[in-house]
Scaffold this motif. Structure first.
Motif, mmCIF file in Angstrom:
data_model
loop_
_atom_site.group_PDB
_atom_site.id
_atom_site.type_symbol
_atom_site.label_atom_id
_atom_site.label_comp_id
_atom_site.label_asym_id
_atom_site.label_seq_id
_atom_site.Cartn_x
_atom_site.Cartn_y
_atom_site.Cartn_z
ATOM 1 N N ILE A 107 69.513 2.152 2.646
ATOM 2 C CA ILE A 107 70.221 3.367 2.241
ATOM 3 C C ILE A 107 69.489 4.576 2.805
ATOM 4 O O ILE A 107 68.410 4.935 2.337
ATOM 5 N N ASN A 108 70.054 5.176 3.812
ATOM 6 C CA ASN A 108 69.472 6.381 4.420
ATOM 7 C C ASN A 108 67.995 6.194 4.764
ATOM 8 O O ASN A 108 67.159 7.068 4.503
ATOM 9 N N GLY A 109 67.706 5.041 5.339
ATOM 10 C CA GLY A 109 66.338 4.773 5.762
ATOM 11 C C GLY A 109 65.438 4.198 4.694
ATOM 12 O O GLY A 109 64.287 3.831 4.980
ATOM 13 N N LYS A 110 65.916 4.094 3.460
ATOM 14 C CA LYS A 110 65.155 3.496 2.371
ATOM 15 C C LYS A 110 65.730 2.116 2.054
ATOM 16 O O LYS A 110 66.949 1.958 1.980
ATOM 17 N N LYS A 111 64.860 1.142 1.854
ATOM 18 C CA LYS A 111 65.302 -0.214 1.578
ATOM 19 C C LYS A 111 65.131 -0.545 0.096
ATOM 20 O O LYS A 111 64.055 -0.338 -0.475
ATOM 21 N N VAL A 112 66.212 -1.065 -0.487
ATOM 22 C CA VAL A 112 66.210 -1.450 -1.898
ATOM 23 C C VAL A 112 66.494 -2.944 -1.999
ATOM 24 O O VAL A 112 67.491 -3.418 -1.453
ATOM 25 N N ALA A 113 65.645 -3.672 -2.687
ATOM 26 C CA ALA A 113 65.888 -5.094 -2.960
ATOM 27 C C ALA A 113 66.586 -5.217 -4.308
ATOM 28 O O ALA A 113 66.162 -4.601 -5.292
ATOM 29 N N VAL A 114 67.651 -5.992 -4.356
ATOM 30 C CA VAL A 114 68.365 -6.293 -5.595
ATOM 31 C C VAL A 114 68.172 -7.769 -5.890
ATOM 32 O O VAL A 114 68.600 -8.624 -5.111
ATOM 33 N N ILE A 115 67.520 -8.072 -7.007
ATOM 34 C CA ILE A 115 67.201 -9.443 -7.404
ATOM 35 C C ILE A 115 67.987 -9.814 -8.645
ATOM 36 O O ILE A 115 68.115 -9.014 -9.573
ATOM 37 N N ASN A 116 68.509 -11.038 -8.671
ATOM 38 C CA ASN A 116 69.196 -11.579 -9.844
ATOM 39 C C ASN A 116 68.361 -12.725 -10.406
ATOM 40 O O ASN A 116 67.952 -13.629 -9.666
ATOM 41 N N LEU A 117 68.066 -12.669 -11.704
ATOM 42 C CA LEU A 117 67.307 -13.727 -12.378
ATOM 43 C C LEU A 117 68.093 -14.232 -13.580
ATOM 44 O O LEU A 117 68.931 -13.517 -14.130
ATOM 45 N N GLN A 118 67.793 -15.450 -14.008
ATOM 46 C CA GLN A 118 68.384 -15.988 -15.234
ATOM 47 C C GLN A 118 67.285 -16.461 -16.165
ATOM 48 O O GLN A 118 66.299 -17.074 -15.731
ATOM 49 N N GLY A 119 67.441 -16.160 -17.455
ATOM 50 C CA GLY A 119 66.464 -16.581 -18.447
ATOM 51 C C GLY A 119 66.586 -18.053 -18.806
ATOM 52 O O GLY A 119 67.518 -18.748 -18.400
ATOM 53 N N ARG A 120 65.635 -18.513 -19.620
ATOM 54 C CA ARG A 120 65.603 -19.943 -19.996
ATOM 55 C C ARG A 120 65.764 -20.182 -21.491
ATOM 56 O O ARG A 120 66.080 -21.298 -21.905
ATOM 57 N N ILE A 121 65.552 -19.160 -22.324
ATOM 58 C CA ILE A 121 65.656 -19.362 -23.772
ATOM 59 C C ILE A 121 67.127 -19.413 -24.179
ATOM 60 O O ILE A 121 67.905 -18.500 -23.889
ATOM 61 N N PHE A 122 67.515 -20.504 -24.847
ATOM 62 C CA PHE A 122 68.898 -20.744 -25.284
ATOM 63 C C PHE A 122 69.882 -20.769 -24.107
ATOM 64 O O PHE A 122 71.061 -20.449 -24.266
ATOM 65 N N MET A 123 69.398 -21.124 -22.926
ATOM 66 C CA MET A 123 70.234 -21.205 -21.733
ATOM 67 C C MET A 123 70.071 -22.599 -21.132
ATOM 68 O O MET A 123 69.206 -23.388 -21.540
ATOM 69 N N ASP A 124 70.910 -22.929 -20.150
ATOM 70 C CA ASP A 124 70.783 -24.211 -19.470
ATOM 71 C C ASP A 124 69.437 -24.297 -18.759
ATOM 72 O O ASP A 124 68.876 -23.280 -18.330
ATOM 73 N N PRO A 125 68.884 -25.514 -18.610
ATOM 74 C CA PRO A 125 67.594 -25.674 -17.927
ATOM 75 C C PRO A 125 67.633 -25.075 -16.521
ATOM 76 O O PRO A 125 68.606 -25.239 -15.785
ATOM 77 N N ILE A 126 66.568 -24.377 -16.180
ATOM 78 C CA ILE A 126 66.523 -23.666 -14.912
ATOM 79 C C ILE A 126 65.056 -23.442 -14.555
ATOM 80 O O ILE A 126 64.174 -23.565 -15.410
ATOM 81 N N ASP A 127 64.782 -23.153 -13.299
ATOM 82 C CA ASP A 127 63.402 -22.958 -12.866
ATOM 83 C C ASP A 127 62.795 -21.701 -13.487
ATOM 84 O O ASP A 127 63.513 -20.805 -13.959
ATOM 85 N N ASP A 128 61.477 -21.614 -13.438
ATOM 86 C CA ASP A 128 60.730 -20.546 -14.088
ATOM 87 C C ASP A 128 61.009 -19.191 -13.427
ATOM 88 O O ASP A 128 60.623 -18.960 -12.282
#
Length: 267
Positions: A107-128
């Motif tokens: 964005i106008n010479g600036k880089k932004v990383a957008v990360i999506n994570l999922q939790g593990r408490i009361f959720m389906d098994p998933i990596d840390d």
């Protein structure tokens, strides 16, 4: 830099609210980056398809994040690898997981990383999520100017701990999944903006976007019932606007956004 983030889009009414209000919010707040969580955006409230993806993008989103319902519509496998604008949870297990857990936007010479994570408490098994995001943030810090995390998780404690774990390493962490906006928007001591849950965009006259009669029946009888998206009634738009210092990558402010019958949009 301003980032506009809107919480989980739920069903057809959620899409109508996005189409109606996202252009207005962009006009008034003038964000440089707009992110929308779309993991409940299909008509049946689970997953995303190409039509919905295009609808959210056409309304003004730059990036769409997902969550635990990412794979509930098989159509996603036909296009998720072809776009960097659709981001699924980074910590889905498996070596050949389709799609990407993050994207980098210039964005106008600036880089932004957008990360999506999922939790593990009361959720389906998933990596840390803690280990995986820590490794990724270490890799990204020399490549980008700021980092935004959508943490799709059930419990407030897991979201708060993740925000404190990453405080100072990322620009902002906003929680999704519970569909109810929290009132704890703040800047943590090392400069990371935090909100436990952004809320949702969808039907407000149900329970988390679903028809309430079926859910009442489930609580009264403890028997399984089918959850159905509420198609009628009033809608809500929930999210936040975050202002980030372009030079330091630290957050300057985070303010919630809510549009509903009780909170009409004032502009």
């Amino acid at each position: 830099m301003k980032i506009l983030f809107l919480g989980d889009v739920v069903g057809n009414l959620g899409m109508k609210m996005i189409e109606q209000y996202l252009p207005i919010l962009k006009r008034d707040y003038k964000p440089q980056l707009t992110i929308v969580n779309g993991e409940n955006a299909t008509s049946f409230g689970r997953g995303i398809n190409k039509k919905v993806y295009k609808g959210i993008m056409n309304a003004g989103a730059d990036v769409i994040t997902l969550g635990n319902h990412a794979w509930n519509n098989e159509e996603i496998f036909e296009f998720i690898d072809d776009t960097k604008k659709l981001v699924r949870p980074l910590n889905f297990p498996g070596q050949d997981t389709p799609g990407n857990g993050y994207t980098i936007i210039n964005i106008n010479g600036k880089k932004v990383a957008v990360i999506n994570l999922q939790g593990r408490i009361f959720m389906d098994p998933i990596d840390d999520p803690f280990r995986m995001v820590n490794d990724l943030v270490d890799d990204l810090k020399s490549q980008v100017d700021s980092i935004f995390v959508d943490f799709h998780a059930e419990t407030t404690s897991e979201k708060q701990v993740m925000a404190m774990y990453l405080d100072g390493k990322i620009s902002a962490l906003v929680g999704t999944h519970t569909h109810v906006q929290t009132n704890d928007n703040r800047i943590l001591k090392n400069g990371t903006a935090f909100l436990t849950d952004a809320g949702m965009c969808g039907p407000i006259d149900g329970v988390l976007g679903m028809k309430y009669n079926n859910i009442i029946h489930r609580f009264l009888t403890q028997r399984p019932t089918r959850f159905e998206v509420e198609e009628n009634g009033n809608g809500i738009v929930s999210g936040c606007i975050i202002d980030i210092n372009n030079d330091t990558g630290k957050a300057k402010s985070i303010n919630t956004i809510m549009i509903s019958p009780d909170h009409p949009y004032q502009g």
